[in-house]
Design a protein around this motif. Structure first.
Motif, PDB file in Angstrom:
ATOM      1  N   UNK A 193       0.831  -1.207   0.000  1.00 24.36           N
ATOM      2  CA  UNK A 193       0.000   0.000   0.000  1.00 24.36           C
ATOM      3  C   UNK A 193       0.865   1.256   0.000  1.00 24.36           C
ATOM      4  N   UNK A 194       1.829   1.331   0.901  1.00 26.42           N
ATOM      5  CA  UNK A 194       2.648   2.545   1.004  1.00 26.42           C
ATOM      6  C   UNK A 194       3.517   2.764  -0.237  1.00 26.42           C
ATOM      7  N   UNK A 195       4.220   1.743  -0.752  1.00 23.59           N
ATOM      8  CA  UNK A 195       4.962   1.947  -2.007  1.00 23.59           C
ATOM      9  C   UNK A 195       4.058   2.380  -3.166  1.00 23.59           C
ATOM     10  N   UNK A 196       2.846   1.849  -3.207  1.00 24.78           N
ATOM     11  CA  UNK A 196       1.897   2.262  -4.247  1.00 24.78           C
ATOM     12  C   UNK A 196       1.591   3.750  -4.119  1.00 24.78           C
ATOM     13  N   UNK A 238       2.298   9.422  -5.889  1.00 24.47           N
ATOM     14  CA  UNK A 238       2.483  10.832  -5.516  1.00 24.47           C
ATOM     15  C   UNK A 238       3.771  11.422  -6.057  1.00 24.47           C
ATOM     16  N   UNK A 239       4.772  10.574  -6.330  1.00 23.98           N
ATOM     17  CA  UNK A 239       6.051  11.078  -6.834  1.00 23.98           C
ATOM     18  C   UNK A 239       6.100  11.143  -8.352  1.00 23.98           C
ATOM     19  N   UNK A 240       5.020  10.741  -9.022  1.00 26.06           N
ATOM     20  CA  UNK A 240       4.999  10.827 -10.482  1.00 26.06           C
ATOM     21  C   UNK A 240       4.959  12.283 -10.914  1.00 26.06           C
ATOM     22  N   UNK A 250       2.983  17.849 -10.221  1.00 24.70           N
ATOM     23  CA  UNK A 250       2.463  19.096 -10.804  1.00 24.70           C
ATOM     24  C   UNK A 250       1.062  19.402 -10.280  1.00 24.70           C
ATOM     25  N   UNK A 251       0.231  18.383 -10.172  1.00 21.49           N
ATOM     26  CA  UNK A 251      -1.126  18.570  -9.690  1.00 21.49           C
ATOM     27  C   UNK A 251      -1.120  19.036  -8.233  1.00 21.49           C
ATOM     28  N   UNK A 252      -0.257  18.418  -7.416  1.00 23.00           N
ATOM     29  CA  UNK A 252      -0.157  18.817  -6.010  1.00 23.00           C
ATOM     30  C   UNK A 252       0.321  20.261  -5.885  1.00 23.00           C
ATOM     31  N   UNK A 253       1.287  20.607  -6.729  1.00 23.38           N
ATOM     32  CA  UNK A 253       1.787  21.990  -6.719  1.00 23.38           C
ATOM     33  C   UNK A 253       0.680  22.963  -7.106  1.00 23.38           C
ATOM     34  N   UNK A 254      -0.077  22.602  -8.134  1.00 24.35           N
ATOM     35  CA  UNK A 254      -1.184  23.446  -8.560  1.00 24.35           C
ATOM     36  C   UNK A 254      -2.232  23.625  -7.475  1.00 24.35           C
ATOM     37  N   UNK A 255      -2.553  22.526  -6.781  1.00 23.30           N
ATOM     38  CA  UNK A 255      -3.503  22.613  -5.671  1.00 23.30           C
ATOM     39  C   UNK A 255      -2.963  23.509  -4.557  1.00 23.30           C
ATOM     40  N   UNK A 256      -1.657  23.373  -4.292  1.00 21.30           N
ATOM     41  CA  UNK A 256      -1.056  24.185  -3.244  1.00 21.30           C
ATOM     42  C   UNK A 256      -1.118  25.669  -3.564  1.00 21.30           C
ATOM     43  N   UNK A 306      -3.800  14.080  -1.230  1.00 23.85           N
ATOM     44  CA  UNK A 306      -2.945  12.964  -0.806  1.00 23.85           C
ATOM     45  C   UNK A 306      -3.764  11.905  -0.079  1.00 23.85           C
ATOM     46  N   UNK A 307      -4.738  12.342   0.731  1.00 25.84           N
ATOM     47  CA  UNK A 307      -5.590  11.393   1.437  1.00 25.84           C
ATOM     48  C   UNK A 307      -6.419  10.546   0.484  1.00 25.84           C
TER      49      UNK A 307
END
Length: 222
Positions: free
Chosen positions: A29-32, A37-39, A44-50, A70-71
């Motif tokens: 689960x965690x490696x998945x 998230x590191x793709x 880019x999506x996380x940065x945009x949301x931030x 992330x959740x």
């Protein structure tokens, strides 16, 4: 390394085997999650949301949006593997002998330490047939985390290959998730070739897409 023996499954092994199976699958689960998230796309999506959250409601808004995203990704990754464990425990792993040992060309093995008799690995094979040939499908390959990089995985795969060859099968196939990179590397080293990727999953398709997981189908002629 501890001396190990590989033998056929017996009913008293069931509790230990089910525990090892559950732990072995759920540890992905965690490696998945980290793989997704590191793709580049998700970064880019996380940065945009931030940035969006910061512009709308300063630092707290950024934290809420990125944490929520992330959740969601973690929830989908957890559901992918946890549902697989739950469904397997209700079906083929409910009665291992009936599922994997009722036919002469099927088998389920466990690896145990010679000194203590502790089960530290498992693998199964089920005979299949298509229009042209008989072949074996490798299932339920799990190696205890304490026994990784000891050669046990290779020994168990060889056990399956030898069993299928003795019974006149022409090939062994298997499916594993794209996030299980160590397993894929082992199979490649042992001569298995990637023949296709399958997107089918037991969870909703949109959730499977969020996990970025595919099923890697491999085969080896024997």
């Amino acid at each position: 390394h501890l001396p190990l023996t590989i033998r056929r499954y017996q009913d008293p092994d069931k509790e230990t085997v089910l525990s090892l199976f559950s732990q072995g699958i759920e540890e992905h689960i965690w490696p998945c999650f980290t793989n997704a998230m590191s793709s580049p796309l998700y970064l880019c999506f996380s940065l945009g949301l931030g940035v969006t959250g910061y512009l709308l409601a300063s630092g707290l808004g950024a934290l809420v949006l990125v944490s929520g995203w992330a959740g969601l990704v973690y929830y989908c990754c957890h559901k992918f593997f946890a549902d697989f464990v739950r469904d397997s425990l209700k079906t083929d792993m409910q009665d291992i002998a009936a599922s994997f040992m009722a036919q002469p060309d099927d088998c389920f093995w466990v690896a145990e330490t010679v000194a203590t008799g502790k089960v530290v690995g498992m693998v199964a094979v089920v005979a299949k047939k298509n229009d042209a040939e008989r072949y074996g499908e490798l299932f339920r390959m799990i190696v205890s985390s304490a026994m990784r990089r000891t050669g046990l995985g290779s020994r168990m795969v060889h056990t399956v290959l030898d069993f299928c060859k003795q019974r006149g099968m022409s090939m062994v196939t298997l499916g594993t998730t794209s996030t299980q990179t160590a397993a894929i590397a082992l199979y490649r080293k042992m001569g298995f070739k990637h023949v296709r990727s399958d997107s089918k999953a037991r969870i909703a398709n949109w959730m499977r897409k969020i996990t970025r997981v595919t099923i890697v189908v491999m085969e080896k002629s024997i």
